[in-house]
Design a protein around this motif. Structure first.
Motif, PDB file in Angstrom:
ATOM      1  N   VAL A 141       0.885  -1.097  -0.083  1.00 15.08           N
ATOM      2  CA  VAL A 141      -0.262   0.094  -0.157  1.00 15.08           C
ATOM      3  C   VAL A 141       1.070   0.950   0.002  1.00 15.08           C
ATOM      4  CG1 VAL A 141      -2.075   1.383   1.220  1.00 15.08           C
ATOM      5  CG2 VAL A 141      -1.674  -1.314   0.676  1.00 15.08           C
ATOM      6  N   LEU A 142       0.972   2.649  -0.663  1.00 11.90           N
ATOM      7  CA  LEU A 142       1.324   3.486  -1.392  1.00 11.90           C
ATOM      8  C   LEU A 142       0.761   4.593  -0.978  1.00 11.90           C
ATOM      9  CD1 LEU A 142       4.803   4.344  -2.223  1.00 11.90           C
ATOM     10  CD2 LEU A 142       3.299   3.758  -4.684  1.00 11.90           C
ATOM     11  N   PHE A 143       1.411   5.416  -0.128  1.00 10.18           N
ATOM     12  CA  PHE A 143       1.179   6.151   0.195  1.00 10.18           C
ATOM     13  C   PHE A 143       1.017   7.495  -1.054  1.00 10.18           C
ATOM     14  CE2 PHE A 143      -0.261   3.705   3.678  1.00 10.18           C
ATOM     15  CZ  PHE A 143      -2.121   3.916   3.991  1.00 10.18           C
ATOM     16  N   ASN A 144       0.198   8.111  -1.940  1.00 12.93           N
ATOM     17  CA  ASN A 144       1.485   9.163  -2.535  1.00 12.93           C
ATOM     18  C   ASN A 144       0.959  10.917  -1.953  1.00 12.93           C
ATOM     19  OD1 ASN A 144       1.296   7.627  -4.117  1.00 12.93           O
ATOM     20  ND2 ASN A 144      -0.814   7.597  -5.293  1.00 12.93           N
ATOM     21  N   ALA A 145       0.433  10.490  -0.047  1.00 14.77           N
ATOM     22  CA  ALA A 145       0.366  12.184  -0.085  1.00 14.77           C
ATOM     23  C   ALA A 145       0.886  11.738   1.261  1.00 14.77           C
ATOM     24  CB  ALA A 145      -0.732  12.601   0.037  1.00 14.77           C
ATOM     25  N   ALA A 146       2.177  11.502   1.625  1.00 16.18           N
ATOM     26  CA  ALA A 146       2.219  11.130   3.034  1.00 16.18           C
ATOM     27  C   ALA A 146       3.469  12.641   4.042  1.00 16.18           C
ATOM     28  CB  ALA A 146       3.089   9.715   3.560  1.00 16.18           C
ATOM     29  N   TYR A 147       3.209  12.492   4.706  1.00 21.31           N
ATOM     30  CA  TYR A 147       4.320  14.128   5.186  1.00 21.31           C
ATOM     31  C   TYR A 147       4.470  13.651   6.740  1.00 21.31           C
ATOM     32  CZ  TYR A 147       2.057  16.827   1.170  1.00 21.31           C
ATOM     33  OH  TYR A 147       1.572  16.873   0.332  1.00 21.31           O
ATOM     34  N   SER A 148       6.094  14.652   6.879  1.00 24.90           N
ATOM     35  CA  SER A 148       6.732  14.733   8.330  1.00 24.90           C
ATOM     36  C   SER A 148       5.232  16.122   8.826  1.00 24.90           C
ATOM     37  CB  SER A 148       8.388  15.609   7.686  1.00 24.90           C
ATOM     38  OG  SER A 148       8.630  15.630   9.202  1.00 24.90           O
ATOM     39  N   ASN A 149       4.982  15.898   9.511  1.00 26.92           N
ATOM     40  CA  ASN A 149       4.877  16.344  10.321  1.00 26.92           C
ATOM     41  C   ASN A 149       5.528  17.967  10.816  1.00 26.92           C
ATOM     42  OD1 ASN A 149       3.478  14.019  11.441  1.00 26.92           O
ATOM     43  ND2 ASN A 149       1.657  15.468  11.180  1.00 26.92           N
ATOM     44  N   SER A 150       6.675  17.388  11.178  1.00 29.17           N
ATOM     45  CA  SER A 150       7.612  18.735  11.590  1.00 29.17           C
ATOM     46  C   SER A 150       8.855  18.217  10.670  1.00 29.17           C
ATOM     47  CB  SER A 150       8.015  18.852  12.800  1.00 29.17           C
ATOM     48  OG  SER A 150       8.502  19.878  13.501  1.00 29.17           O
ATOM     49  N   HIS A 166       7.601  23.139   2.246  1.00 27.75           N
ATOM     50  CA  HIS A 166       7.721  22.800   0.807  1.00 27.75           C
ATOM     51  C   HIS A 166       8.357  21.369   0.739  1.00 27.75           C
ATOM     52  CE1 HIS A 166       6.799  26.699  -0.803  1.00 27.75           C
ATOM     53  NE2 HIS A 166       7.896  26.787   0.727  1.00 27.75           N
ATOM     54  N   GLU A 167       7.229  20.649  -0.991  1.00 32.45           N
ATOM     55  CA  GLU A 167       7.281  19.509  -0.481  1.00 32.45           C
ATOM     56  C   GLU A 167       8.139  18.184  -1.063  1.00 32.45           C
ATOM     57  OE1 GLU A 167       3.572  18.144  -1.889  1.00 32.45           O
ATOM     58  OE2 GLU A 167       3.524  19.132  -0.195  1.00 32.45           O
ATOM     59  N   GLY A 168       9.701  19.112  -1.788  1.00 30.65           N
ATOM     60  CA  GLY A 168      10.619  18.598  -1.226  1.00 30.65           C
ATOM     61  C   GLY A 168      11.349  18.099   0.441  1.00 30.65           C
ATOM     62  N   ALA A 169      10.613  19.427   1.671  1.00 33.29           N
ATOM     63  CA  ALA A 169      11.664  19.281   2.691  1.00 33.29           C
ATOM     64  C   ALA A 169      10.402  18.130   3.873  1.00 33.29           C
ATOM     65  CB  ALA A 169      11.346  19.994   3.750  1.00 33.29           C
ATOM     66  N   ALA A 170       9.115  18.636   3.094  1.00 32.57           N
ATOM     67  CA  ALA A 170       7.812  17.751   4.422  1.00 32.57           C
ATOM     68  C   ALA A 170       7.298  15.922   3.683  1.00 32.57           C
ATOM     69  CB  ALA A 170       7.162  18.632   4.427  1.00 32.57           C
TER      70      ALA A 170
END
Length: 501
Positions: A41-50, A304-308
């Motif tokens: 299961v691949l999450f396409n919009a996963a993020y770091s919260n900080s 921004h997307e690259g970092a988060a």
């Protein structure tokens, strides 16, 4: 299949989702990770919260945002009374093991893990405490552009030493677990420090990209206030960076990702050899990303997307059908996810800020929201982010608001915060921010924390030192062959597969 599966987290440091081939066009050669993405299961919009190592990892561990735990930056202590994923799973009958980097600061270097196989690569004291009251001063431990200026191939680095040790220890522990068979499922976290800068990779990984076109940054330099502060923090005004150096840095980053792929492949091979693979849920994630020169920025420390944006894969083909999830999720969701995957019924001891990913895993439906907070280097007031559906809203009291529609504008080139068409949306988001956060209160808490940590850190560095850095436990009198051991019994028990009982 056991009701409580084994769980293995494979974590990479500063691995940015936009540069991975299963998320976007990329020259990165990652056969193992790509296979896991295809089968899982691949999450396409996963993020770091900080988007900074320490706060991101504390959020992962505690399932709580930095403003709740006080884990604001890389020199913050996660208090020993804060329940972590390891505490929950350990109480639920799991054998909990940590190898590699977790950036724990303070005297508690276990936080619920029964065993820690290696020390950490970074210091456990308060020496890296930022100072919002003296922003212009750049301490020596801040990021610099040296990583870009010296990028290229090498034969050995501090990070290669560290990651290879962590991988070796993890593989050996898997063999120990299957040989000992104490009856408990395991929860192992292996956290590598690659592809984190410095941008240096082994010659063999550098050569994998010989003749490969290395893409240069697509998004031009941005001049918003936070970008300007980040350039100051990283000392970008002190050096002139050439296109050749940028290309070398990016090539070395891709090479370091290939190194990570190779290391994860070895661990997965060991899972197969031990017969543990089918009973193990493998979770691949990062702590945050890397800008790699996009927007004229390097490293992380922004939303921004690259970092988060980070990789997130859950690989358990016998449990969950392969699928891609477009909904927005984040690291803070992993604690409630693991609690549910482990079949634990106890209520969390503290309120969790995340939501379980299990509905996504089971049928592709679930929540679609990420809340982010950043209080580390590069800001002088809390910065927050709300990501929901295609929209990303970034706010800090010191800067103009940022609003992007990522479906139409994936490179975040067009700030819609002042657009008349988005006035209602902006009003609603500002109202939500006002309810969620008390910026004056959080700012005072951050400043007080920084002040206390600087004093304590300076005092602890004076006179006789008692470091908090983790010392792996090892008793050589109980290793290999010793006179108090029955040799034949020892050799039989150490052999896998077992040839006699």
């Amino acid at each position: 299949m056991p009701s409580k599966p084994n769980i293995l987290i494979l974590m990479a440091d500063q691995m940015s989702a936009p540069f991975l081939p299963f998320y976007a066009e990329s020259p990165a050669q990652l056969p193992t990770l790509s296979r896991l993405a295809d089968e899982g299961v691949l999450f396409n919009a996963a993020y770091s919260n900080s988007p900074l190592c320490g706060p991101a990892r504390y959020t992962l561990q505690a399932g709580q945002l930095p403003s709740r735990t006080g884990a604001y930056d890389n020199a913050c202590e996660l208090t020993a009374m804060t329940p972590t994923m390891a505490h929950y799973l350990r109480l639920g009958g799991y054998r909990t093991v940590l190898a590699g980097k977790m950036h724990f600061v303070g005297p508690d270097q276990l936080h619920g893990f029964e065993e820690r196989l290696t020390t950490d690569i970074y210091p456990a004291d308060f020496g890296w405490t930022p100072d919002w009251t003296d922003f212009d001063h750049r301490p020596s431990w801040y990021h610099s552009m040296d990583s870009v200026l010296t990028a290229g191939p090498t034969r050995r680095t501090n990070q290669i030493d560290f990651d290879e040790e962590a991988v070796f220890a993890t593989r050996r522990k898997l063999y120990d677990i299957v040989r000992e068979d104490d009856g408990r499922p395991f929860f192992i976290t292996l956290s590598l420090t690659h592809p984190h800068d410095p941008y240096a990779c082994h010659e063999s990984h550098w050569q994998r990209y010989d003749g490969v076109e290395i893409p240069m940054p697509r998004v031009p330099d941005q001049s918003d206030p936070h970008a300007q502060r980040l350039r100051h923090v990283c000392g970008q005004h002190l050096d002139t960076i050439t296109d050749a150096q940028i290309r070398d840095a990016r090539r070395a980053y891709f090479g370091s990702m290939s190194f990570v792929d190779d290391q994860f492949a070895r661990v997965l091979e060991t899972l197969e050899e031990t017969g543990l693979r089918d009973d193990t849920i493998v979770i691949v994630c990062g702590d945050h990303g890397d800008m790699l020169g996009e927007r004229g920025l390097w490293y992380k420390m922004n939303f921004h997307e690259g970092a988060a944006r980070i990789p997130l894969i859950v690989h358990a083909p016998k449990r969950y059908a392969p699928r891609k999830i477009d909904a927005c999720v984040s690291l803070v969701d992993l604690v409630p996810t693991l609690i549910e995957l482990a079949g634990l019924t106890a209520e969390p001891a503290t309120p969790l800020d995340g939501t379980s990913l299990v509905p996504h895993l089971e049928n592709g439906s679930g929540h679609d929201e990420v809340i982010g907070e950043y209080m580390g280097e590069g800001v002088v007031a809390p910065m927050v982010m709300i990501r929901r559906g295609p929209w990303k809203f970034i706010h800090t009291p010191t800067d103009p608001d940022l609003l992007y529609n990522l479906a139409d504008d994936p490179d975040e080139l067009h700030n819609l915060a002042e657009s008349a068409d988005q006035s209602e949306r902006m009003a609603a988001l500002k109202a939500e921010v006002a309810v969620r956060w008390n910026f004056a209160e959080i700012t005072q808490a951050v400043l007080a924390s920084q002040s206390c940590r600087r004093l304590v850190g300076d005092a602890n560095a004076t006179g006789l030192r008692s470091p908090w850095d983790y010392q792996p436990r090892r008793d050589a009198t109980q290793e290999y062959v010793r006179p108090h051991m029955d040799l034949e019994d020892l050799e039989a028990k150490a052999r896998y597969p077992r040839v006699r009982s």
